[in-house]
Design a protein around this motif. Structure first.
Motif, PDB file in Angstrom:
ATOM      1  N   SER A 233       0.830  -1.212   0.000  1.00 60.68           N
ATOM      2  CA  SER A 233       0.000   0.000   0.000  1.00 60.68           C
ATOM      3  C   SER A 233       0.854   1.248   0.000  1.00 60.68           C
ATOM      4  CB  SER A 233      -0.919  -0.001   1.207  1.00 60.68           C
ATOM      5  OG  SER A 233      -1.826  -1.056   1.105  1.00 60.68           O
ATOM      6  N   PHE A 234       1.954   1.227   0.720  1.00 57.97           N
ATOM      7  CA  PHE A 234       2.804   2.430   0.748  1.00 57.97           C
ATOM      8  C   PHE A 234       3.376   2.675  -0.636  1.00 57.97           C
ATOM      9  CE2 PHE A 234       5.105   5.719   2.772  1.00 57.97           C
ATOM     10  CZ  PHE A 234       6.328   5.799   2.130  1.00 57.97           C
ATOM     11  N   ALA A 235       3.823   1.614  -1.324  1.00 56.25           N
ATOM     12  CA  ALA A 235       4.379   1.774  -2.664  1.00 56.25           C
ATOM     13  C   ALA A 235       3.315   2.331  -3.605  1.00 56.25           C
ATOM     14  CB  ALA A 235       4.910   0.444  -3.178  1.00 56.25           C
ATOM     15  N   ASP A 236       2.111   1.807  -3.512  1.00 54.90           N
ATOM     16  CA  ASP A 236       1.042   2.272  -4.401  1.00 54.90           C
ATOM     17  C   ASP A 236       0.741   3.741  -4.189  1.00 54.90           C
ATOM     18  OD1 ASP A 236      -0.926  -0.803  -4.266  1.00 54.90           O
ATOM     19  OD2 ASP A 236       0.798  -0.195  -5.475  1.00 54.90           O
ATOM     20  N   SER A 237       0.888   4.194  -2.966  1.00 59.15           N
ATOM     21  CA  SER A 237       0.468   5.563  -2.650  1.00 59.15           C
ATOM     22  C   SER A 237       1.626   6.556  -2.618  1.00 59.15           C
ATOM     23  CB  SER A 237      -0.238   5.592  -1.292  1.00 59.15           C
ATOM     24  OG  SER A 237       0.686   5.224  -0.277  1.00 59.15           O
ATOM     25  N   LEU A 238       2.853   6.085  -2.806  1.00 60.29           N
ATOM     26  CA  LEU A 238       4.010   6.989  -2.724  1.00 60.29           C
ATOM     27  C   LEU A 238       3.950   8.037  -3.827  1.00 60.29           C
ATOM     28  CD1 LEU A 238       6.759   7.763  -1.472  1.00 60.29           C
ATOM     29  CD2 LEU A 238       7.820   6.127  -3.044  1.00 60.29           C
ATOM     30  N   VAL A 239       3.998   9.293  -3.436  1.00 60.18           N
ATOM     31  CA  VAL A 239       3.981  10.408  -4.387  1.00 60.18           C
ATOM     32  C   VAL A 239       5.115  11.353  -4.034  1.00 60.18           C
ATOM     33  CG1 VAL A 239       2.685  12.379  -5.288  1.00 60.18           C
ATOM     34  CG2 VAL A 239       1.473  10.291  -4.652  1.00 60.18           C
ATOM     35  N   ILE A 240       5.860  11.744  -5.046  1.00 61.12           N
ATOM     36  CA  ILE A 240       6.930  12.734  -4.871  1.00 61.12           C
ATOM     37  C   ILE A 240       6.625  13.885  -5.811  1.00 61.12           C
ATOM     38  CG2 ILE A 240       9.404  13.182  -5.044  1.00 61.12           C
ATOM     39  CD1 ILE A 240       9.764  10.092  -4.750  1.00 61.12           C
ATOM     40  N   THR A 241       6.625  15.090  -5.287  1.00 56.30           N
ATOM     41  CA  THR A 241       6.431  16.264  -6.143  1.00 56.30           C
ATOM     42  C   THR A 241       7.620  17.193  -5.998  1.00 56.30           C
ATOM     43  OG1 THR A 241       5.211  17.462  -4.437  1.00 56.30           O
ATOM     44  CG2 THR A 241       3.917  16.164  -5.999  1.00 56.30           C
ATOM     45  N   ALA A 242       7.905  17.895  -7.064  1.00 55.33           N
ATOM     46  CA  ALA A 242       9.040  18.825  -7.051  1.00 55.33           C
ATOM     47  C   ALA A 242       8.735  19.984  -7.977  1.00 55.33           C
ATOM     48  CB  ALA A 242      10.311  18.117  -7.502  1.00 55.33           C
ATOM     49  N   GLY A 243       9.396  21.083  -7.741  1.00 56.97           N
ATOM     50  CA  GLY A 243       9.165  22.236  -8.600  1.00 56.97           C
ATOM     51  C   GLY A 243      10.323  23.201  -8.565  1.00 56.97           C
ATOM     52  N   ILE A 244      10.475  23.937  -9.646  1.00 54.55           N
ATOM     53  CA  ILE A 244      11.444  25.024  -9.702  1.00 54.55           C
ATOM     54  C   ILE A 244      10.726  26.251 -10.229  1.00 54.55           C
ATOM     55  CG2 ILE A 244      13.557  23.688  -9.945  1.00 54.55           C
ATOM     56  CD1 ILE A 244      13.344  24.084 -12.967  1.00 54.55           C
ATOM     57  N   TYR A 245      11.212  27.403  -9.808  1.00 54.43           N
ATOM     58  CA  TYR A 245      10.557  28.656 -10.190  1.00 54.43           C
ATOM     59  C   TYR A 245      11.592  29.766 -10.242  1.00 54.43           C
ATOM     60  CZ  TYR A 245       7.994  33.027  -9.589  1.00 54.43           C
ATOM     61  OH  TYR A 245       7.535  34.306  -9.733  1.00 54.43           O
ATOM     62  N   SER A 246      11.465  30.617 -11.221  1.00 60.00           N
ATOM     63  CA  SER A 246      12.310  31.802 -11.246  1.00 60.00           C
ATOM     64  C   SER A 246      11.652  32.859 -12.117  1.00 60.00           C
ATOM     65  CB  SER A 246      13.701  31.472 -11.791  1.00 60.00           C
ATOM     66  OG  SER A 246      14.579  32.561 -11.584  1.00 60.00           O
ATOM     67  N   LEU A 247      12.253  34.039 -12.158  1.00 59.63           N
ATOM     68  CA  LEU A 247      11.745  35.081 -13.021  1.00 59.63           C
ATOM     69  C   LEU A 247      12.883  35.977 -13.455  1.00 59.63           C
ATOM     70  CD1 LEU A 247      11.613  38.061 -11.398  1.00 59.63           C
ATOM     71  CD2 LEU A 247       9.824  36.871 -10.174  1.00 59.63           C
ATOM     72  N   ALA A 248      12.620  36.713 -14.524  1.00 55.06           N
ATOM     73  CA  ALA A 248      13.608  37.656 -15.030  1.00 55.06           C
ATOM     74  C   ALA A 248      12.879  38.925 -15.430  1.00 55.06           C
ATOM     75  CB  ALA A 248      14.323  37.065 -16.244  1.00 55.06           C
ATOM     76  N   ARG A 249      13.440  40.046 -15.084  1.00 56.10           N
ATOM     77  CA  ARG A 249      12.849  41.323 -15.504  1.00 56.10           C
ATOM     78  C   ARG A 249      13.230  41.565 -16.963  1.00 56.10           C
ATOM     79  NH1 ARG A 249      12.285  45.471 -10.515  1.00 56.10           N
ATOM     80  NH2 ARG A 249      10.772  46.361 -11.950  1.00 56.10           N
ATOM     81  N   ILE A 250      12.240  41.919 -17.755  1.00 54.45           N
ATOM     82  CA  ILE A 250      12.457  42.183 -19.172  1.00 54.45           C
ATOM     83  C   ILE A 250      12.225  43.666 -19.396  1.00 54.45           C
ATOM     84  CG2 ILE A 250      11.796  41.620 -21.519  1.00 54.45           C
ATOM     85  CD1 ILE A 250      12.885  39.221 -20.012  1.00 54.45           C
ATOM     86  N   GLY A 251      13.263  44.370 -19.802  1.00 57.75           N
ATOM     87  CA  GLY A 251      13.116  45.802 -19.980  1.00 57.75           C
ATOM     88  C   GLY A 251      12.792  46.477 -18.663  1.00 57.75           C
ATOM     89  N   TYR A 252      12.053  47.580 -18.750  1.00 61.01           N
ATOM     90  CA  TYR A 252      11.721  48.323 -17.541  1.00 61.01           C
ATOM     91  C   TYR A 252      10.307  48.039 -17.074  1.00 61.01           C
ATOM     92  CZ  TYR A 252       8.649  51.616 -19.958  1.00 61.01           C
ATOM     93  OH  TYR A 252       7.613  52.178 -20.646  1.00 61.01           O
ATOM     94  N   ASP A 253       9.537  47.313 -17.896  1.00 58.51           N
ATOM     95  CA  ASP A 253       8.111  47.210 -17.620  1.00 58.51           C
ATOM     96  C   ASP A 253       7.601  45.785 -17.511  1.00 58.51           C
ATOM     97  OD1 ASP A 253       5.048  48.155 -19.271  1.00 58.51           O
ATOM     98  OD2 ASP A 253       5.630  48.423 -17.181  1.00 58.51           O
ATOM     99  N   GLY A 254       8.435  44.796 -17.761  1.00 59.14           N
ATOM    100  CA  GLY A 254       7.922  43.446 -17.829  1.00 59.14           C
ATOM    101  C   GLY A 254       8.680  42.476 -16.960  1.00 59.14           C
ATOM    102  N   THR A 255       7.985  41.392 -16.640  1.00 59.46           N
ATOM    103  CA  THR A 255       8.586  40.321 -15.857  1.00 59.46           C
ATOM    104  C   THR A 255       8.220  39.009 -16.503  1.00 59.46           C
ATOM    105  OG1 THR A 255       8.234  41.629 -13.852  1.00 59.46           O
ATOM    106  CG2 THR A 255       8.802  39.323 -13.566  1.00 59.46           C
ATOM    107  N   LEU A 256       9.204  38.152 -16.760  1.00 61.29           N
ATOM    108  CA  LEU A 256       8.976  36.824 -17.312  1.00 61.29           C
ATOM    109  C   LEU A 256       9.105  35.815 -16.177  1.00 61.29           C
ATOM    110  CD1 LEU A 256       8.579  35.133 -19.938  1.00 61.29           C
ATOM    111  CD2 LEU A 256      11.067  34.872 -19.980  1.00 61.29           C
ATOM    112  N   ASN A 257       8.020  35.090 -15.915  1.00 57.20           N
ATOM    113  CA  ASN A 257       8.025  34.075 -14.855  1.00 57.20           C
ATOM    114  C   ASN A 257       8.042  32.695 -15.483  1.00 57.20           C
ATOM    115  OD1 ASN A 257       7.026  35.781 -12.266  1.00 57.20           O
ATOM    116  ND2 ASN A 257       5.938  36.453 -14.078  1.00 57.20           N
ATOM    117  N   TYR A 258       8.829  31.791 -14.955  1.00 55.09           N
ATOM    118  CA  TYR A 258       8.797  30.420 -15.446  1.00 55.09           C
ATOM    119  C   TYR A 258       8.819  29.453 -14.263  1.00 55.09           C
ATOM    120  CZ  TYR A 258      13.740  31.846 -15.638  1.00 55.09           C
ATOM    121  OH  TYR A 258      14.961  32.406 -15.370  1.00 55.09           O
TER     122      TYR A 258
END
Lengths: 365, 244
Positions: A233-258
């Protein structure tokens, strides 16, 4: 009409009592959309979707915060009535010098992750069903009682008890547990446990969050059934989640998020095959998002789900624009890419697929 | 002999003036000192104007020195949302979802509520001299106030403006006007102090406007409606326990 009959008397009492409440604020929110879509060849649909809420917040009290939120959803998601009424929130938060508590139907959030969050051991099971065609993903609340004990500026203990949705003669379907949040150096550590009464399972989890050039998070959970063999049951239910996040300012007015999030179930299937009419769960899913924000209040975004095992995906481009005070224009489209028996299909055998378009407004006043 | 003495005295005066002349860095340091308070409670507004009209965000903020601040939005759309700054971290609190998001690193460069300020600006970690090299380029009067003219040139690409020209009041050491420029020298935004208030002997800008020179009818106005300095704040106000 049954849902209306349940809530109407309460709603009327609340509205009549409004003039008597001097220390409160009242807010109205509406999200109203039109949607068209294509499920498969010659199978088109159109619908209007709306959510309207009245929110009454207690104010000007530093030690007690209360909220009542009355909502109407159109059409009724259960399909029985044209409109579904609900008391979405009804809770009181209060605090004493060394302890804080919440009681009532309230939101709460454990773990880390915008869509994939293994630390969300209570609501996390429906991550693949998350509707990405909206500006906020998490709007879950349930009847709970929590106690919060601060251990320092960055650390705390929290215990929780969750009553079942319906009254039962069995206390065993109650859920309860707790978590601890602290920091190890610059890394946030969160670990917790829930006893899931309805599933009769113990669910521990651990979450880490930090920064190494990019912001990252990593969580894991598994269910330990009471009285049964641990391994299967533990194997069946094992869940791993991961994430990465960053952003970069584009010019003087914009922000790119990924952002990129992943959900891994190591003991699920890692080979694609024809599933017939049954939906299959694979070992890995991805949720990428790219968005560009203008300082003027407009944002363009591209998000979606990807199933690397069967090479299918749903791509969701969208925009939101805060044009006037409290008023937003919102639009999304969804394109399913995959074979009929894939997780995401252009012409699905069952369930959602194809193409859909949703556009509308949200307003707060 | 008298002529020689006169020349000598004049030279000494010029040398003394050069030795004791204020530098651009000293002007910046004095200006930044004026913006830091032991404790402060500020209630204010930010009004974004464009061709569609005005959008207002209201807030109340609590600050202690350079490292700690708690800002709570009070306008209807964002009511209850909080931003807690502790050293080099930012915590964003969203009451509707009872969710707290922790920002570090690049995420701190995100603009706050569509304004010209980033979360990183709120950390207080980076002063002007960390991001810009500064030169003193003369003096000019702005609205009848004699000002130093400073030119700021970016040291890295991690700033929204590669060049800024700043007019700093010679007496009060607060900026009166700032031009924000692209690397090419093109004027992008113009910020101006419209009003000052005096609180506990300090002159504090109470109304600022920022005009976007590339867009028609686009500007942001910042108002400090109320400011209290030297207030004793609750001991645990700058903790994640306050995000509730």
């Amino acid at each position: 009409m049954r849902s209306l009959a349940k809530i109407l008397p309460t709603t009327i009492l609340v509205i009549l009592a409004l003039p008597l409440w001097g220390e409160s604020s009242i807010t109205a929110k509406m999200e109203l959309y039109n949607s068209i879509g294509r499920l498969k060849a010659d199978n088109w649909y159109s619908t209007g979707i709306g959510i309207a809420s009245i929110i009454i917040n207690q104010k000007d009290n530093k030690n007690v915060k209360s909220q009542i939120k009355l909502s109407a959803v159109m059409p009724d998601p259960t399909g029985t009535d044209p409109v579904y009424f609900d008391i979405s929130r009804a809770y009181v938060k209060f605090r004493f010098p060394k302890i804080r508590a919440v009681i009532g139907k309230a939101p709460f959030s454990w773990g880390e992750g915008l869509v994939f969050n293994a630390g969300d051991v209570i609501f996390g099971g429906s991550a693949l069903n998350t509707n990405l065609m909206q500006s906020e993903f998490l709007d879950t609340a349930t009847w709970l009682t929590t106690l919060y004990y601060p251990l320092g500026d960055f650390s705390f203990l929290e215990s929780i008890a969750i009553a079942p949705d319906i009254m039962s003669d069995s206390i065993e379907i109650t859920m309860g547990g707790g978590r601890m949040v602290t920091k190890l150096g610059k890394t946030k550590l969160e670990s917790g446990y829930i006893y899931d009464g309805p599933e009769d399972a113990h669910k521990p989890y651990i979450t880490l969050q930090g920064n190494l050039y990019l912001d990252w998070h990593l969580s894991a959970t598994g269910a330990l059934p009471t009285g049964n063999a641990l391994s299967d049951s533990f194997a069946d239910s094992l869940v791993i989640t991961a994430g990465i996040y960053s952003l970069a300012r584009i010019g003087y007015d914009g922000t790119l998020n990924y952002r990129l999030e992943a959900m891994v179930k190591p003991y699920e299937k890692w080979n694609a095959y024809s599933a017939g009419t049954e939906s299959e769960v694979y070992g890995i899913y991805l949720c990428p998002e790219l968005s560009y924000s203008f300082n003027s209040g407009m944002a363009l975004m591209l998000r979606g789900f990807v199933s690397p095992v069967d090479l299918s995906a749903v791509a969701i481009p969208g925009f939101s624009w805060n044009v006037f005070q409290g008023f937003n224009l919102i639009g999304f489209a969804a394109f399913y890419i995959g074979d009929p028996d894939d997780t995401y299909a252009w012409e699905p055998e069952t369930g959602a697929g194809g193409f859909s378009l949703l556009a509308g407004v949200s307003v707060t006043y | 002999m008298k002529q020689k003495n006169f020349i000598l005295i004049t030279m000494l005066i010029f040398i003394a003036a050069a030795l004791f002349a204020i530098t651009a860095e000293e002007i910046v340091n004095k200006m930044e000192l004026n913006l830091v308070y032991d404790t402060a409670i500020v209630e204010g507004r930010m009004v974004l104007n464009d061709r569609f009209g005005a959008r207002t965000s209201t807030y109340i903020s609590y600050t202690e020195g350079e490292e700690k601040s708690l800002l709570e939005f009070t306008n209807i759309e964002d009511a209850g949302q909080k931003i807690l700054r502790l050293e080099d971290e930012i915590y964003l609190y969203y009451p509707d979802a009872e969710e707290t998001i922790r920002l570090q690193g690049a995420a701190l460069r995100q603009a706050v509520m569509g304004s010209d300020f980033s979360y990183e600006d709120m950390t207080g970690d980076k002063g002007i001299l960390d991001s810009y090299s500064v030169t003193l380029d003369g003096e000019e009067s702005i609205d009848g106030n004699s000002c130093y003219i400073l030119t700021l040139t970016a040291k890295t690409r991690d700033v929204p403006y590669q060049k800024e020209i700043m007019w700093v009041d010679k007496e009060l050491f607060i900026y009166r006007q700032v031009h924000k420029l692209a690397k090419s020298g093109k004027l992008l935004k113009e910020m101006k102090v419209m009003d000052l208030i005096k609180v506990d002997g300090l002159n504090i800008p109470s109304r600022l406007t920022m005009v976007d020179k590339l867009k028609r009818n686009s500007s942001t106005e910042f108002y400090m409606d109320s400011i209290k300095l030297g207030i004793v704040l609750p001991a645990d106000i700058f903790s994640i326990g306050e995000l509730w």
